[in-house]
Design a protein around this motif. Structure first.
Motif, PDB file in Angstrom:
ATOM      1  N   LEU A 161      39.350-101.363  -4.817  1.00 49.81           N
ATOM      2  CA  LEU A 161      39.094-101.655  -4.275  1.00 49.81           C
ATOM      3  C   LEU A 161      39.343-102.338  -2.926  1.00 49.81           C
ATOM      4  CD1 LEU A 161      35.922-101.133  -5.954  1.00 49.81           C
ATOM      5  CD2 LEU A 161      36.585 -98.970  -4.939  1.00 49.81           C
ATOM      6  N   ASP A 162      40.302-102.565  -2.144  1.00 45.89           N
ATOM      7  CA  ASP A 162      40.682-103.398  -1.509  1.00 45.89           C
ATOM      8  C   ASP A 162      41.229-102.949  -0.531  1.00 45.89           C
ATOM      9  OD1 ASP A 162      41.108-105.728  -0.112  1.00 45.89           O
ATOM     10  OD2 ASP A 162      42.141-106.745  -1.889  1.00 45.89           O
ATOM     11  N   PHE A 163      39.286-102.662   0.277  1.00 42.83           N
ATOM     12  CA  PHE A 163      39.853-101.725   1.694  1.00 42.83           C
ATOM     13  C   PHE A 163      40.365-102.883   2.733  1.00 42.83           C
ATOM     14  CE2 PHE A 163      36.459 -99.946  -0.901  1.00 42.83           C
ATOM     15  CZ  PHE A 163      36.712 -98.812  -0.790  1.00 42.83           C
ATOM     16  N   ALA A 164      39.985-104.340   2.585  1.00 43.79           N
ATOM     17  CA  ALA A 164      40.857-104.521   3.860  1.00 43.79           C
ATOM     18  C   ALA A 164      41.789-105.018   3.497  1.00 43.79           C
ATOM     19  CB  ALA A 164      40.132-106.265   3.381  1.00 43.79           C
ATOM     20  N   LYS A 165      42.738-104.978   2.743  1.00 44.15           N
ATOM     21  CA  LYS A 165      43.886-105.673   1.792  1.00 44.15           C
ATOM     22  C   LYS A 165      44.624-104.027   3.067  1.00 44.15           C
ATOM     23  CE  LYS A 165      48.090-107.102   1.204  1.00 44.15           C
ATOM     24  NZ  LYS A 165      48.434-108.198   1.817  1.00 44.15           N
ATOM     25  N   VAL A 166      43.820-102.972   2.051  1.00 48.28           N
ATOM     26  CA  VAL A 166      44.634-101.257   3.258  1.00 48.28           C
ATOM     27  C   VAL A 166      44.706-101.460   4.062  1.00 48.28           C
ATOM     28  CG1 VAL A 166      43.798 -98.302   3.108  1.00 48.28           C
ATOM     29  CG2 VAL A 166      43.797-100.079   1.254  1.00 48.28           C
ATOM     30  N   ILE A 167      43.807-101.520   5.421  1.00 48.81           N
ATOM     31  CA  ILE A 167      43.723-102.326   6.628  1.00 48.81           C
ATOM     32  C   ILE A 167      45.295-102.771   6.929  1.00 48.81           C
ATOM     33  CG2 ILE A 167      42.811-103.616   8.833  1.00 48.81           C
ATOM     34  CD1 ILE A 167      40.487-102.315   7.612  1.00 48.81           C
ATOM     35  N   SER A 168      45.686-103.856   6.152  1.00 43.87           N
ATOM     36  CA  SER A 168      47.193-104.059   6.933  1.00 43.87           C
ATOM     37  C   SER A 168      48.050-103.633   6.370  1.00 43.87           C
ATOM     38  CB  SER A 168      46.751-105.895   6.346  1.00 43.87           C
ATOM     39  OG  SER A 168      47.077-106.287   4.677  1.00 43.87           O
ATOM     40  N   ARG A 169      47.537-102.823   5.197  1.00 49.45           N
ATOM     41  CA  ARG A 169      48.398-101.865   4.784  1.00 49.45           C
ATOM     42  C   ARG A 169      48.965-100.697   5.593  1.00 49.45           C
ATOM     43  NH1 ARG A 169      51.499-104.580   0.761  1.00 49.45           N
ATOM     44  NH2 ARG A 169      49.843-105.747  -0.799  1.00 49.45           N
ATOM     45  N   ILE A 170      47.925-100.084   5.805  1.00 52.75           N
ATOM     46  CA  ILE A 170      47.805 -99.314   7.202  1.00 52.75           C
ATOM     47  C   ILE A 170      48.807 -99.477   8.509  1.00 52.75           C
ATOM     48  CG2 ILE A 170      46.704 -97.515   8.330  1.00 52.75           C
ATOM     49  CD1 ILE A 170      46.642 -96.835   5.612  1.00 52.75           C
ATOM     50  N   ARG A 171      48.395-100.462   8.692  1.00 56.85           N
ATOM     51  CA  ARG A 171      48.807-101.265  10.188  1.00 56.85           C
ATOM     52  C   ARG A 171      50.456-101.394   9.343  1.00 56.85           C
ATOM     53  NH1 ARG A 171      46.090-106.056  11.346  1.00 56.85           N
ATOM     54  NH2 ARG A 171      47.824-107.074   9.884  1.00 56.85           N
ATOM     55  N   ALA A 172      50.670-101.611   8.810  1.00 57.20           N
ATOM     56  CA  ALA A 172      52.628-101.532   8.896  1.00 57.20           C
ATOM     57  C   ALA A 172      53.136-100.750   9.339  1.00 57.20           C
ATOM     58  CB  ALA A 172      52.572-102.262   7.375  1.00 57.20           C
ATOM     59  N   ILE A 173      52.315 -99.793   8.837  1.00 59.03           N
ATOM     60  CA  ILE A 173      53.424 -98.077   8.530  1.00 59.03           C
ATOM     61  C   ILE A 173      52.430 -97.071  10.609  1.00 59.03           C
ATOM     62  CG2 ILE A 173      53.678 -97.645   6.310  1.00 59.03           C
ATOM     63  CD1 ILE A 173      51.565 -95.613   6.048  1.00 59.03           C
TER      64      ILE A 173
ATOM     65  N   ASP B  35      50.174 -97.243  18.259  1.00 60.08           N
ATOM     66  CA  ASP B  35      48.651 -97.009  17.882  1.00 60.08           C
ATOM     67  C   ASP B  35      48.303 -98.782  16.647  1.00 60.08           C
ATOM     68  OD1 ASP B  35      48.207 -94.442  18.619  1.00 60.08           O
ATOM     69  OD2 ASP B  35      49.354 -93.585  16.693  1.00 60.08           O
ATOM     70  N   LYS B  36      49.579 -99.058  16.833  1.00 58.15           N
ATOM     71  CA  LYS B  36      49.107-100.609  16.238  1.00 58.15           C
ATOM     72  C   LYS B  36      47.549-101.700  17.311  1.00 58.15           C
ATOM     73  CE  LYS B  36      52.891-101.034  13.835  1.00 58.15           C
ATOM     74  NZ  LYS B  36      54.282-102.301  12.796  1.00 58.15           N
TER      75      LYS B  36
ATOM     76  N   ALA C  72      44.247-102.936  15.139  1.00 59.87           N
ATOM     77  CA  ALA C  72      44.124-103.743  15.150  1.00 59.87           C
ATOM     78  C   ALA C  72      42.609-104.687  15.664  1.00 59.87           C
ATOM     79  CB  ALA C  72      45.470-104.987  14.901  1.00 59.87           C
ATOM     80  N   GLU C  73      43.032-103.958  16.802  1.00 59.81           N
ATOM     81  CA  GLU C  73      41.321-104.734  17.861  1.00 59.81           C
ATOM     82  C   GLU C  73      40.701-104.645  17.282  1.00 59.81           C
ATOM     83  OE1 GLU C  73      40.590-104.184  22.871  1.00 59.81           O
ATOM     84  OE2 GLU C  73      42.905-104.632  21.940  1.00 59.81           O
ATOM     85  N   ALA C  74      40.292-102.778  16.892  1.00 66.48           N
ATOM     86  CA  ALA C  74      39.010-102.566  16.073  1.00 66.48           C
ATOM     87  C   ALA C  74      38.853-103.284  15.114  1.00 66.48           C
ATOM     88  CB  ALA C  74      38.976-101.102  15.973  1.00 66.48           C
TER      89      ALA C  74
ATOM     90  N   SER D 219      41.883 -89.495  10.730  1.00 69.97           N
ATOM     91  CA  SER D 219      42.973 -88.707  11.336  1.00 69.97           C
ATOM     92  C   SER D 219      44.306 -89.399  11.898  1.00 69.97           C
ATOM     93  CB  SER D 219      42.363 -88.077  12.460  1.00 69.97           C
ATOM     94  OG  SER D 219      42.085 -88.834  13.979  1.00 69.97           O
ATOM     95  N   LEU D 220      44.173 -90.477  12.547  1.00 71.32           N
ATOM     96  CA  LEU D 220      45.782 -91.573  11.769  1.00 71.32           C
ATOM     97  C   LEU D 220      46.348 -92.211  11.154  1.00 71.32           C
ATOM     98  CD1 LEU D 220      46.746 -93.532  14.359  1.00 71.32           C
ATOM     99  CD2 LEU D 220      45.393 -95.244  13.941  1.00 71.32           C
ATOM    100  N   ILE D 221      45.060 -92.769  10.211  1.00 70.47           N
ATOM    101  CA  ILE D 221      45.654 -92.596   8.686  1.00 70.47           C
ATOM    102  C   ILE D 221      46.557 -91.544   8.652  1.00 70.47           C
ATOM    103  CG2 ILE D 221      44.887 -93.341   6.527  1.00 70.47           C
ATOM    104  CD1 ILE D 221      42.578 -95.334   7.850  1.00 70.47           C
ATOM    105  N   GLN D 222      45.734 -90.558   8.206  1.00 66.90           N
ATOM    106  CA  GLN D 222      46.194 -89.055   7.620  1.00 66.90           C
ATOM    107  C   GLN D 222      47.588 -88.986   8.324  1.00 66.90           C
ATOM    108  OE1 GLN D 222      43.051 -86.145   7.503  1.00 66.90           O
ATOM    109  NE2 GLN D 222      43.142 -86.112   5.804  1.00 66.90           N
TER     110      GLN D 222
END
Length: 145
Positions: free
Chosen positions: A28-40, A45-46, A50-52, A117-120
Motif C-alpha cells: 500500500l505504498d502508492f507514493a513509492k509507486v509514483i517514483s517507480r512509475i516515473r522511472a519507466i 511524459d515524465k 512529476a509536476e502534477a 492510461s499513461l500508466i497502462q
C-alpha cells in the motif's frame, strides 16, 4: 521537492521495476509507486506526471520524510523541530507521522488513478496485472482508512 541522485545509467530492467511496483502496491505504498512509475515513463511524459505529483503530494511527501527523520532526534529536539520548523503542534510526533502518511498515500492513490492510461501504456504487456494489483491495493487502503 523530490530529489533522486543517481550515478550513471540505471541497469534495472523494466520487468524488475514492474515487479517492485507490484510489491509496493502490496504494501500500500502508492507514493513509492509514483517514483517507480516515473522511472519507466517515456521522457516526454515524465515532466507532466512529476509536476502534477509535486503539486498535489510532493510537499506532503517532504513533510512525511521530515517527520521520519525527526525520529532520530532526542525527544526534546524532536518536539522542538516539529513545532519550530514544521509548525506541527499539539499531537505526538507518531500521530503526526500517521496522519501525514495516510494523507500522502491517499493523494498518491488519486494521482495514480488520474494517470491510469499513461500508466497502462508504460507498463505494456503487464498493464492488466499492474492495474489489477492497483485496484486490490486501493480497496484494501480504503477499507483500512
Amino acid at each position: 521537492v523530490d530529489l533522486t541522485l543517481q550515478c550513471g545509467e540505471s541497469d534495472m530492467a523494466k520487468d524488475e521495476r514492474i515487479n517492485r511496483i507490484l510489491g509496493n502496491l502490496e504494501n500500500l505504498d502508492f507514493a513509492k509507486v509514483i517514483s517507480r512509475i516515473r522511472a519507466i515513463l517515456p521522457k516526454n511524459d515524465k515532466a507532466e506526471f512529476a509536476e502534477a505529483w509535486n503539486s498535489s503530494g510532493g510537499a506532503l511527501r517532504f513533510l512525511v520524510k521530515q517527520i521520519h527523520i525527526s525520529n532520530y532526534m532526542s525527544e526534546a529536539q524532536q518536539y522542538q523541530y516539529l513545532r519550530n520548523y514544521l509548525h506541527l503542534f499539539g499531537a505526538h510526533p507518531d500521530d503526526w507521522a500517521n496522519v501525514a502518511e495516510v494523507e500522502m498515500q491517499r493523494r498518491a492513490l488519486t494521482h495514480l488513478e488520474s494517470y491510469k492510461s499513461l500508466i497502462q501504456r508504460a507498463t505494456g504487456e503487464r498493464r492488466n496485472e499492474v492495474w489489477f494489483a492497483f485496484e486490490e491495493a486501493k480497496q484494501q487502503f480504503q477499507e483500512d482508512h
